[in-house]
Design a protein around this motif. Structure first.
Motif, PDB file in Angstrom:
ATOM      1  N   ILE A   1       0.822  -1.399  -0.155  1.00  0.00           N
ATOM      2  CA  ILE A   1       0.074   0.002   0.015  1.00  0.00           C
ATOM      3  C   ILE A   1       0.944   1.375  -0.011  1.00  0.00           C
ATOM      4  CG2 ILE A   1      -1.615   1.205   1.452  1.00  0.00           C
ATOM      5  CD1 ILE A   1      -2.859  -1.506   2.323  1.00  0.00           C
ATOM      6  N   VAL A   2       1.646   1.214   0.697  1.00  0.00           N
ATOM      7  CA  VAL A   2       2.922   2.418   0.827  1.00  0.00           C
ATOM      8  C   VAL A   2       3.383   2.629  -0.508  1.00  0.00           C
ATOM      9  CG1 VAL A   2       5.106   3.098   1.638  1.00  0.00           C
ATOM     10  CG2 VAL A   2       3.384   2.126   3.210  1.00  0.00           C
ATOM     11  N   GLU A   3       3.895   1.630  -1.253  1.00  0.00           N
ATOM     12  CA  GLU A   3       4.602   1.643  -2.514  1.00  0.00           C
ATOM     13  C   GLU A   3       3.303   2.092  -3.488  1.00  0.00           C
ATOM     14  OE1 GLU A   3       6.105  -2.103  -3.411  1.00  0.00           O
ATOM     15  OE2 GLU A   3       7.577  -2.050  -1.965  1.00  0.00           O
ATOM     16  N   ALA A   4       2.141   1.653  -3.441  1.00  0.00           N
ATOM     17  CA  ALA A   4       1.236   2.132  -4.369  1.00  0.00           C
ATOM     18  C   ALA A   4       0.564   3.445  -4.174  1.00  0.00           C
ATOM     19  CB  ALA A   4       0.108   0.831  -4.300  1.00  0.00           C
ATOM     20  N   THR A   5       0.603   4.012  -2.991  1.00  0.00           N
ATOM     21  CA  THR A   5       0.072   5.189  -2.635  1.00  0.00           C
ATOM     22  C   THR A   5       0.830   6.551  -2.197  1.00  0.00           C
ATOM     23  OG1 THR A   5      -0.697   4.518  -0.466  1.00  0.00           O
ATOM     24  CG2 THR A   5      -2.158   3.666  -2.225  1.00  0.00           C
TER      25      THR A   5
ATOM     26  N   ALA B   1      -8.342  -2.254   0.355  1.00  0.00           N
ATOM     27  CA  ALA B   1      -7.552  -1.084   1.112  1.00  0.00           C
ATOM     28  C   ALA B   1      -7.229   0.229  -0.133  1.00  0.00           C
ATOM     29  CB  ALA B   1      -6.491  -1.351   1.965  1.00  0.00           C
ATOM     30  N   LEU B   2      -6.648  -0.604  -1.192  1.00  0.00           N
ATOM     31  CA  LEU B   2      -6.273   0.475  -2.269  1.00  0.00           C
ATOM     32  C   LEU B   2      -7.422   0.936  -3.082  1.00  0.00           C
ATOM     33  CD1 LEU B   2      -3.290  -1.621  -3.873  1.00  0.00           C
ATOM     34  CD2 LEU B   2      -3.183   0.460  -2.591  1.00  0.00           C
ATOM     35  N   GLN B   3      -8.499   0.304  -3.040  1.00  0.00           N
ATOM     36  CA  GLN B   3      -9.891   0.645  -3.812  1.00  0.00           C
ATOM     37  C   GLN B   3     -10.259   1.857  -2.784  1.00  0.00           C
ATOM     38  OE1 GLN B   3     -11.122  -0.114  -6.850  1.00  0.00           O
ATOM     39  NE2 GLN B   3     -12.325   1.546  -6.414  1.00  0.00           N
ATOM     40  N   ALA B   4     -10.572   1.642  -1.562  1.00  0.00           N
ATOM     41  CA  ALA B   4     -11.042   2.548  -0.599  1.00  0.00           C
ATOM     42  C   ALA B   4     -10.136   3.783  -0.694  1.00  0.00           C
ATOM     43  CB  ALA B   4     -11.144   1.956   0.820  1.00  0.00           C
ATOM     44  N   ILE B   5      -8.736   3.747  -0.528  1.00  0.00           N
ATOM     45  CA  ILE B   5      -7.922   4.894  -0.648  1.00  0.00           C
ATOM     46  C   ILE B   5      -8.257   5.626  -1.884  1.00  0.00           C
ATOM     47  CG2 ILE B   5      -5.612   5.504  -0.852  1.00  0.00           C
ATOM     48  CD1 ILE B   5      -4.966   3.040   0.791  1.00  0.00           C
ATOM     49  N   ASN B   6      -8.452   4.790  -2.932  1.00  0.00           N
ATOM     50  CA  ASN B   6      -8.740   5.557  -4.537  1.00  0.00           C
ATOM     51  C   ASN B   6      -9.903   6.270  -4.382  1.00  0.00           C
ATOM     52  OD1 ASN B   6      -6.041   4.790  -5.348  1.00  0.00           O
ATOM     53  ND2 ASN B   6      -6.949   3.031  -6.486  1.00  0.00           N
ATOM     54  N   ASP B   7     -10.970   5.745  -3.786  1.00  0.00           N
ATOM     55  CA  ASP B   7     -12.098   6.210  -3.570  1.00  0.00           C
ATOM     56  C   ASP B   7     -12.250   7.360  -2.694  1.00  0.00           C
ATOM     57  OD1 ASP B   7     -12.714   4.601  -5.911  1.00  0.00           O
ATOM     58  OD2 ASP B   7     -13.885   3.093  -4.290  1.00  0.00           O
ATOM     59  N   GLY B   8     -11.334   7.614  -1.964  1.00  0.00           N
ATOM     60  CA  GLY B   8     -11.040   8.783  -0.706  1.00  0.00           C
ATOM     61  C   GLY B   8     -12.036   8.348   0.166  1.00  0.00           C
ATOM     62  N   LYS B   9     -11.860   6.847   0.550  1.00  0.00           N
ATOM     63  CA  LYS B   9     -12.779   6.434   1.667  1.00  0.00           C
ATOM     64  C   LYS B   9     -11.891   6.209   2.870  1.00  0.00           C
ATOM     65  CE  LYS B   9     -16.646   4.385  -1.066  1.00  0.00           C
ATOM     66  NZ  LYS B   9     -17.196   3.226  -1.215  1.00  0.00           N
TER      67      LYS B   9
END
Length: 271
Positions: free
Chosen positions: A239-243, A263-271
């Motif tokens: 997740i650190v590497e991707a975001t 988790a990545l989907q939620a981060i990308n969606d701003g949740k």
């Protein structure tokens, strides 16, 4: 008469007179032959993977069926799919002659029952959506051959992994994989090169299948189960590497969603 190369005399004599270094060099020399053999049968492995991907996409399952070392290797590969790829335990199933007790201790003559393999499959209500792969270094195990014969009769896709050319098992399976690795370092000890070949092929089948089914993103196991601290740390790094998020925040998101992908989907969606 059918000749088993897995039972052929070792290329090395007087093993008890050799030093430890000589024994290790001999074993290593033989082991190096295995991936070379497998490189020549990739088209056969590809056929099995394509069939498996197609059937699993339609809701089918992959069954491994074997006895002794072969059965144990199938169970190991099946058991690693859920934690590695986040798939249900019932998607890839390993069966061994003699049942679960045979995983740790040999069950005498269990592999000689030609009817039991099909009975074991029927307990899972095997059907035409599924793929059944028989594993037997010798290519002569009745438990495996009998099961594949019944699968063929019921229009269930069959494959096999064996280490003898023109074996009864290879002739029975619709999609045979035959890795002829030659005589073992210790004559007849097919847990060695033959077992290594089977393990490598099993790795290929499930890994390639799961990638084709979307269970890997880039080169990461984004659907792995967070079953220990090591995997939580690995997921956090992903997740650190991707975001670019701080490690503490990435870890918090991972633990909240229990999946790198989610988790990545939620981060990308701003949740």
């Amino acid at each position: 008469m059918f000749h088993k190369t897995t039972e052929s005399d070792s290329l090395y004599n007087d093993l008890e007179q050799k030093s430890t270094r000589e024994l290790l060099v001999g074993i290593n020399t033989e082991d190096q032959k295995v991936p070379q053999i497998i490189s020549g049968i990739l088209p056969a492995i590809e056929e099995v993977v394509e069939q498996t991907v197609s059937h699993l996409r339609d809701g089918g399952r992959l069954f491994y069926l074997g006895a002794g070392t072969s059965g144990r290797l199938g169970i190991v590969d099946a058991s690693e799919c859920p934690p590695t790829f986040g798939v249900p335990h019932e998607m890839v199933i390993g069966l061994i002659a003699g049942g679960d007790q045979a995983i740790r201790k040999a069950v005498e003559f269990a592999e000689d029952d030609k009817l039991q393999g099909w009975k074991d499959l029927q307990e899972f209500q095997v059907d035409t959506k599924d793929v059944v792969i028989g594993i037997a270094a010798s290519g002569t195990t009745p438990y495996v051959i009998g099961a594949l014969e019944q699968c063929n009769a019921n229009n269930i896709v069959t494959g096999c992994i064996t280490c003898n050319a023109d074996s009864p098992l290879a002739k029975t399976a619709k999609y045979p994989i035959v890795a002829v690795v030659g005589p073992e370092f210790v004559t007849g000890s097919s847990r060695m090169k033959a077992g290594t070949a089977q393990k490598l092929i099993l790795n290929m089948i499930t890994t390639a299948t799961m990638i084709r089914l979307g269970r890997v993103k880039d080169n990461k196991m984004v659907d792995m189960q967070l079953s220990n601290d090591k995997l939580v740390e690995r997921g956090t790094r992903m997740i650190v590497e991707a975001t670019g998020l701080p490690e503490s925040e990435a870890r918090a998101q991972l633990l909240k969603h229990q999946s790198v992908r989610d988790a990545l989907q939620a981060i990308n969606d701003g949740k």
